[in-house]
Design a protein around this motif. Sequence first.
Motif, PDB file in Angstrom:
ATOM      1  N   LYS A 145       0.849  -1.187   0.000  1.00 48.67           N
ATOM      2  CA  LYS A 145       0.000   0.000   0.000  1.00 48.67           C
ATOM      3  C   LYS A 145       0.885   1.237   0.000  1.00 48.67           C
ATOM      4  O   LYS A 145       1.796   1.365   0.805  1.00 48.67           O
ATOM      5  CB  LYS A 145      -0.901  -0.015   1.231  1.00 48.67           C
ATOM      6  N   ARG A 146       0.611   2.140  -0.916  1.00 47.99           N
ATOM      7  CA  ARG A 146       1.411   3.343  -1.065  1.00 47.99           C
ATOM      8  C   ARG A 146       0.519   4.548  -0.826  1.00 47.99           C
ATOM      9  O   ARG A 146      -0.662   4.529  -1.170  1.00 47.99           O
ATOM     10  CB  ARG A 146       1.998   3.373  -2.477  1.00 47.99           C
ATOM     11  N   SER A 147       1.065   5.615  -0.258  1.00 49.29           N
ATOM     12  CA  SER A 147       0.295   6.840  -0.042  1.00 49.29           C
ATOM     13  C   SER A 147      -0.177   7.386  -1.385  1.00 49.29           C
ATOM     14  O   SER A 147       0.465   7.170  -2.424  1.00 49.29           O
ATOM     15  CB  SER A 147       1.150   7.888   0.667  1.00 49.29           C
ATOM     16  N   LEU A 148      -1.297   8.081  -1.357  1.00 46.62           N
ATOM     17  CA  LEU A 148      -1.825   8.670  -2.590  1.00 46.62           C
ATOM     18  C   LEU A 148      -0.824   9.637  -3.207  1.00 46.62           C
ATOM     19  O   LEU A 148      -0.730   9.757  -4.422  1.00 46.62           O
ATOM     20  CB  LEU A 148      -3.145   9.380  -2.319  1.00 46.62           C
ATOM     21  N   LEU A 185       2.456   9.424  -3.250  1.00 50.97           N
ATOM     22  CA  LEU A 185       3.560   8.743  -3.933  1.00 50.97           C
ATOM     23  C   LEU A 185       3.101   7.707  -4.953  1.00 50.97           C
ATOM     24  O   LEU A 185       3.927   7.179  -5.700  1.00 50.97           O
ATOM     25  CB  LEU A 185       4.483   8.088  -2.908  1.00 50.97           C
ATOM     26  N   THR A 186       1.814   7.428  -5.005  1.00 50.92           N
ATOM     27  CA  THR A 186       1.307   6.397  -5.919  1.00 50.92           C
ATOM     28  C   THR A 186       1.695   6.639  -7.380  1.00 50.92           C
ATOM     29  O   THR A 186       2.146   5.699  -8.051  1.00 50.92           O
ATOM     30  CB  THR A 186      -0.217   6.235  -5.771  1.00 50.92           C
ATOM     31  N   PRO A 187       1.553   7.866  -7.917  1.00 51.36           N
ATOM     32  CA  PRO A 187       1.947   8.047  -9.322  1.00 51.36           C
ATOM     33  C   PRO A 187       3.424   7.732  -9.573  1.00 51.36           C
ATOM     34  O   PRO A 187       3.761   7.089 -10.574  1.00 51.36           O
ATOM     35  CB  PRO A 187       1.645   9.528  -9.592  1.00 51.36           C
ATOM     36  N   LEU A 188       4.293   8.140  -8.660  1.00 48.72           N
ATOM     37  CA  LEU A 188       5.714   7.837  -8.820  1.00 48.72           C
ATOM     38  C   LEU A 188       5.965   6.337  -8.692  1.00 48.72           C
ATOM     39  O   LEU A 188       6.775   5.767  -9.427  1.00 48.72           O
ATOM     40  CB  LEU A 188       6.535   8.599  -7.774  1.00 48.72           C
ATOM     41  N   SER A 189       5.269   5.710  -7.778  1.00 48.23           N
ATOM     42  CA  SER A 189       5.422   4.276  -7.572  1.00 48.23           C
ATOM     43  C   SER A 189       4.978   3.491  -8.810  1.00 48.23           C
ATOM     44  O   SER A 189       5.621   2.510  -9.193  1.00 48.23           O
ATOM     45  CB  SER A 189       4.615   3.851  -6.346  1.00 48.23           C
ATOM     46  N   ARG A 190       3.912   3.941  -9.439  1.00 45.13           N
ATOM     47  CA  ARG A 190       3.440   3.266 -10.666  1.00 45.13           C
ATOM     48  C   ARG A 190       4.481   3.360 -11.774  1.00 45.13           C
ATOM     49  O   ARG A 190       4.646   2.422 -12.557  1.00 45.13           O
ATOM     50  CB  ARG A 190       2.121   3.869 -11.127  1.00 45.13           C
ATOM     51  N   GLU A 191       5.166   4.491 -11.843  1.00 44.49           N
ATOM     52  CA  GLU A 191       6.193   4.657 -12.869  1.00 44.49           C
ATOM     53  C   GLU A 191       7.381   3.721 -12.623  1.00 44.49           C
ATOM     54  O   GLU A 191       8.115   3.397 -13.557  1.00 44.49           O
ATOM     55  CB  GLU A 191       6.656   6.113 -12.918  1.00 44.49           C
ATOM     56  N   HIS A 192       7.540   3.273 -11.407  1.00 41.82           N
ATOM     57  CA  HIS A 192       8.624   2.342 -11.104  1.00 41.82           C
ATOM     58  C   HIS A 192       8.430   1.009 -11.813  1.00 41.82           C
ATOM     59  O   HIS A 192       9.406   0.354 -12.172  1.00 41.82           O
ATOM     60  CB  HIS A 192       8.753   2.128  -9.597  1.00 41.82           C
ATOM     61  N   HIS A 193       7.187   0.609 -12.013  1.00 40.04           N
ATOM     62  CA  HIS A 193       6.945  -0.632 -12.764  1.00 40.04           C
ATOM     63  C   HIS A 193       7.529  -0.506 -14.167  1.00 40.04           C
ATOM     64  O   HIS A 193       8.189  -1.420 -14.663  1.00 40.04           O
ATOM     65  CB  HIS A 193       5.453  -0.965 -12.828  1.00 40.04           C
ATOM     66  N   GLN A 194       7.295   0.634 -14.780  1.00 36.94           N
ATOM     67  CA  GLN A 194       7.840   0.862 -16.123  1.00 36.94           C
ATOM     68  C   GLN A 194       9.365   0.808 -16.102  1.00 36.94           C
ATOM     69  O   GLN A 194       9.982   0.254 -17.016  1.00 36.94           O
ATOM     70  CB  GLN A 194       7.362   2.201 -16.667  1.00 36.94           C
ATOM     71  N   ARG A 215      11.385   0.165  -1.253  1.00 38.53           N
ATOM     72  CA  ARG A 215      11.548  -0.535   0.026  1.00 38.53           C
ATOM     73  C   ARG A 215      12.107   0.338   1.153  1.00 38.53           C
ATOM     74  O   ARG A 215      11.887   0.035   2.326  1.00 38.53           O
ATOM     75  CB  ARG A 215      12.462  -1.746  -0.167  1.00 38.53           C
ATOM     76  N   GLU A 216      12.845   1.383   0.800  1.00 40.84           N
ATOM     77  CA  GLU A 216      13.476   2.202   1.836  1.00 40.84           C
ATOM     78  C   GLU A 216      13.027   3.659   1.798  1.00 40.84           C
ATOM     79  O   GLU A 216      12.530   4.174   2.791  1.00 40.84           O
ATOM     80  CB  GLU A 216      15.006   2.134   1.698  1.00 40.84           C
ATOM     81  N   LEU A 217      13.242   4.312   0.664  1.00 47.69           N
ATOM     82  CA  LEU A 217      12.980   5.750   0.598  1.00 47.69           C
ATOM     83  C   LEU A 217      11.503   6.089   0.763  1.00 47.69           C
ATOM     84  O   LEU A 217      11.140   6.916   1.609  1.00 47.69           O
ATOM     85  CB  LEU A 217      13.512   6.331  -0.720  1.00 47.69           C
ATOM     86  N   PHE A 218      10.639   5.471  -0.018  1.00 45.00           N
ATOM     87  CA  PHE A 218       9.221   5.816   0.041  1.00 45.00           C
ATOM     88  C   PHE A 218       8.603   5.508   1.404  1.00 45.00           C
ATOM     89  O   PHE A 218       7.887   6.343   1.950  1.00 45.00           O
ATOM     90  CB  PHE A 218       8.443   5.144  -1.085  1.00 45.00           C
ATOM     91  N   PRO A 219       8.864   4.339   1.995  1.00 42.46           N
ATOM     92  CA  PRO A 219       8.318   4.102   3.335  1.00 42.46           C
ATOM     93  C   PRO A 219       8.808   5.134   4.355  1.00 42.46           C
ATOM     94  O   PRO A 219       8.033   5.595   5.203  1.00 42.46           O
ATOM     95  CB  PRO A 219       8.795   2.687   3.689  1.00 42.46           C
ATOM     96  N   TYR A 237       7.000  12.132   6.909  1.00 39.95           N
ATOM     97  CA  TYR A 237       6.255  13.313   6.462  1.00 39.95           C
ATOM     98  C   TYR A 237       4.748  13.089   6.469  1.00 39.95           C
ATOM     99  O   TYR A 237       4.004  13.899   5.939  1.00 39.95           O
ATOM    100  CB  TYR A 237       6.759  13.757   5.082  1.00 39.95           C
ATOM    101  N   ALA A 238       4.309  11.984   7.070  1.00 41.27           N
ATOM    102  CA  ALA A 238       2.879  11.656   7.202  1.00 41.27           C
ATOM    103  C   ALA A 238       2.135  11.865   5.884  1.00 41.27           C
ATOM    104  O   ALA A 238       1.104  12.542   5.839  1.00 41.27           O
ATOM    105  CB  ALA A 238       2.243  12.478   8.332  1.00 41.27           C
TER     106      ALA A 238
END
Length: 125
Positions: free
Chosen positions: A2-5, A7-16, A112-116, A122-123
Amino acid sequence: MKRSLTLTPLSREHHQALVFSKRLKEIFNAPSDKQLQQWLTFKPLLVAALLPHFEEEERYFLHELGVSSQHHLIQHMLQDHQSIRDYIDAQELDKLSVFADLLKAHVRFEERELFPWLEETYALN
């Protein structure tokens, strides 16, 4: 995961980016007479996707969130971004496998590290 709203767009780009890593390995493993043409065809896709992604992360984390560029996780991110930019610019076909591994490791580091850490510190919602 589960990713914060935020960071979700950036996280989706990680799949690419992971798909790109796989493609870099394929180019590396292609017959040597095909590698250059495949790289030259693929490079604009990398540039168009990765460089704006890096710029967005750097702008958001450093300027909007105000994270210190001296924090070890941010330094890691910035060093990875610069290394990846250097690989793109160098066009060293014999290093595409190393480049692919770096890109994959970078995505894993951020997820695994930065985003969490950012989400907790930063809540982020």
